[in-house]
Design an enzyme around this catalytic site. Structure first.
Site, mmCIF file in Angstrom:
data_model
loop_
_atom_site.group_PDB
_atom_site.id
_atom_site.type_symbol
_atom_site.label_atom_id
_atom_site.label_comp_id
_atom_site.label_asym_id
_atom_site.label_seq_id
_atom_site.Cartn_x
_atom_site.Cartn_y
_atom_site.Cartn_z
ATOM 1 N N HIS A 1 -6.529 2.927 3.099
ATOM 2 C CA HIS A 1 -6.768 1.994 1.996
ATOM 3 C C HIS A 1 -6.780 2.682 0.635
ATOM 4 O O HIS A 1 -6.573 2.014 -0.379
ATOM 5 C CB HIS A 1 -8.106 1.281 2.225
ATOM 6 C CG HIS A 1 -8.380 0.191 1.238
ATOM 7 N ND1 HIS A 1 -7.564 -0.904 1.077
ATOM 8 C CD2 HIS A 1 -9.397 0.042 0.339
ATOM 9 C CE1 HIS A 1 -8.054 -1.691 0.137
ATOM 10 N NE2 HIS A 1 -9.161 -1.142 -0.334
ATOM 11 N N ASP B 1 -3.549 1.235 6.343
ATOM 12 C CA ASP B 1 -4.695 0.547 5.735
ATOM 13 C C ASP B 1 -5.391 -0.301 6.791
ATOM 14 O O ASP B 1 -4.796 -1.218 7.364
ATOM 15 C CB ASP B 1 -4.219 -0.339 4.568
ATOM 16 C CG ASP B 1 -5.372 -0.867 3.724
ATOM 17 O OD1 ASP B 1 -6.496 -0.980 4.245
ATOM 18 O OD2 ASP B 1 -5.142 -1.167 2.543
ATOM 19 N N SER C 1 -7.394 -1.497 -4.980
ATOM 20 C CA SER C 1 -8.237 -2.437 -4.261
ATOM 21 C C SER C 1 -8.659 -3.579 -5.201
ATOM 22 O O SER C 1 -7.808 -4.223 -5.800
ATOM 23 C CB SER C 1 -9.438 -1.719 -3.643
ATOM 24 O OG SER C 1 -10.074 -2.523 -2.672
#
Length: 350
Positions: free
Chosen positions: A329, A301, A179
């Protein structure tokens, strides 16, 4: 992303405020004062040594239920990292694996406002696969002691990470970022190419323009937004969004894992400082990445679109894209065995 709790979050919060959450809160009210004065000891089998959580962790660490999270917390230590950011070394929280089998060292960078506990399921698999692995808390998040530090922007985070690498790893590594940790990894790999042998990006942010309008809001509003990040409903809803599939009990414990570092002194100040600094904007640096790069992406995601994965493949000079089924995610949490196999194979090839 605006800090607004949706109707789904409110509904989720109401469910969490049922038996599971109430029991936890009742336990906390009874025990937290005592826990602030003593080390937290875990219950173990007869005739085995009693494990002790590190004293620098918030006492609420005892409420973690997932065995992998508890084990990662037991293994955590703080090591000194000298930087120009403060006179005294920054006591940096990390978990270091046993010696590897000759593979390049692996350094794991967690996402926005998270901690190294994010790697609780992947780390032991990399370790078992022979990779000398390091999980480290990014400056301003996690469980670092940042007393005396006043800057938590991009340059400060980069310096802290470089000094950690120079002090404890000392050779080209495989840098793994998830991320926002992906943005941090891209920035670091371009700035310090000699330190990075290969790059792994997991559902990485790379095309967002910093923190957007949040960089220009008044400081008191920034603190209000950061306070919302600490709230149980928002943390629970964020955990729900991050997974392809999950359960209410998993959400409750995942919230406790993801929220624990918010109880560390100075968390709000460092988070606001980062927000007002403007954050990461690395889109223009992506074509400059020299290293071979493995892009791992959860097929489901719900936070970052699949188009970003394809864009990484087009713009990175040396990309390899792998999609992970039944993952959202954070595939390293949801499908850790798949992700570990991909990384171990990637770092073993020349």
């Amino acid at each position: 992303m605006k800090p607004v709790v949706s109707q789904k979050a409110s509904k989720l919060s109401q469910e969490l405020e049922g038996n599971t959450w109430s029991r936890m809160q009742n336990k906390r009210a009874v025990h937290v004062r005592a826990l602030q004065r003593v080390h937290v000891r875990a219950t173990t089998a007869v005739d085995t040594p009693t494990k002790v959580f590190p004293a620098f962790l918030p006492p609420e660490v005892q409420f973690l239920e997932e065995p992998a999270a508890r084990e990662m917390a037991y293994r955590m230590q703080q090591v000194p990292v000298q930087t120009s950011l403060s006179q005294q070394p920054i006591l940096t929280s990390t978990v270091v694996s046993k010696a590897g089998d000759g593979k390049p060292p692996v350094l794991l960078l967690h996402g926005f406002d998270s901690s190294l506990l994010e790697w609780r399921r992947l780390f032991p698999l990399l370790e078992a696969g022979g990779a000398q692995s390091y999980a480290v808390d990014i400056l301003g998040w996690g469980f670092n002691n940042t007393e005396g530090v006043t800057s938590f922007g991009v340059e400060a985070k980069r310096e802290h990470l470089y000094e950690f690498w120079k002090t404890y790893i000392k050779k080209p590594m495989v840098l793994v970022g998830a991320s926002l940790g992906g943005s941090i990894a891209i920035d670091f790999a371009v700035t310090h190419p000699d330190a990075v042998a290969k790059l792994v990006l997991i559902d990485a942010q790379g095309f967002a323009e910093g923190v957007g309008n949040m960089a220009t809001i008044p400081k008191f509003m920034a603190y209000a937004g950061i306070a919302l990040l600490k709230s149980v409903p928002l943390r629970s809803y964020a955990f729900y969004l991050a997974f392809a599939k999950t359960t209410m009990s998993a959400i409750a414990d995942g919230m406790r894992v993801g929220r624990l570092h918010c109880l560390v002194p100075g968390w709000a100040d460092s988070s606001v400082n980062f927000m007002l600094s403007g954050g990461y904007n690395v889109a223009s640096k992506i074509p400059e990445v020299q290293q071979e790069t493995l892009v791992i992406w959860g097929e489901q995601d719900k936070i970052l679109p699949r188009e970003y994965a394809e864009r990484f493949r087009k713009e990175l000079p040396r990309p390899q894209l792998e999609l992970v089924k039944d993952a959202g995610h954070i595939p390293h949490v949801e499908q850790p065995s798949v992700v570990a196999d991909l990384i171990l194979k990637f770092i073993s090839t020349t």
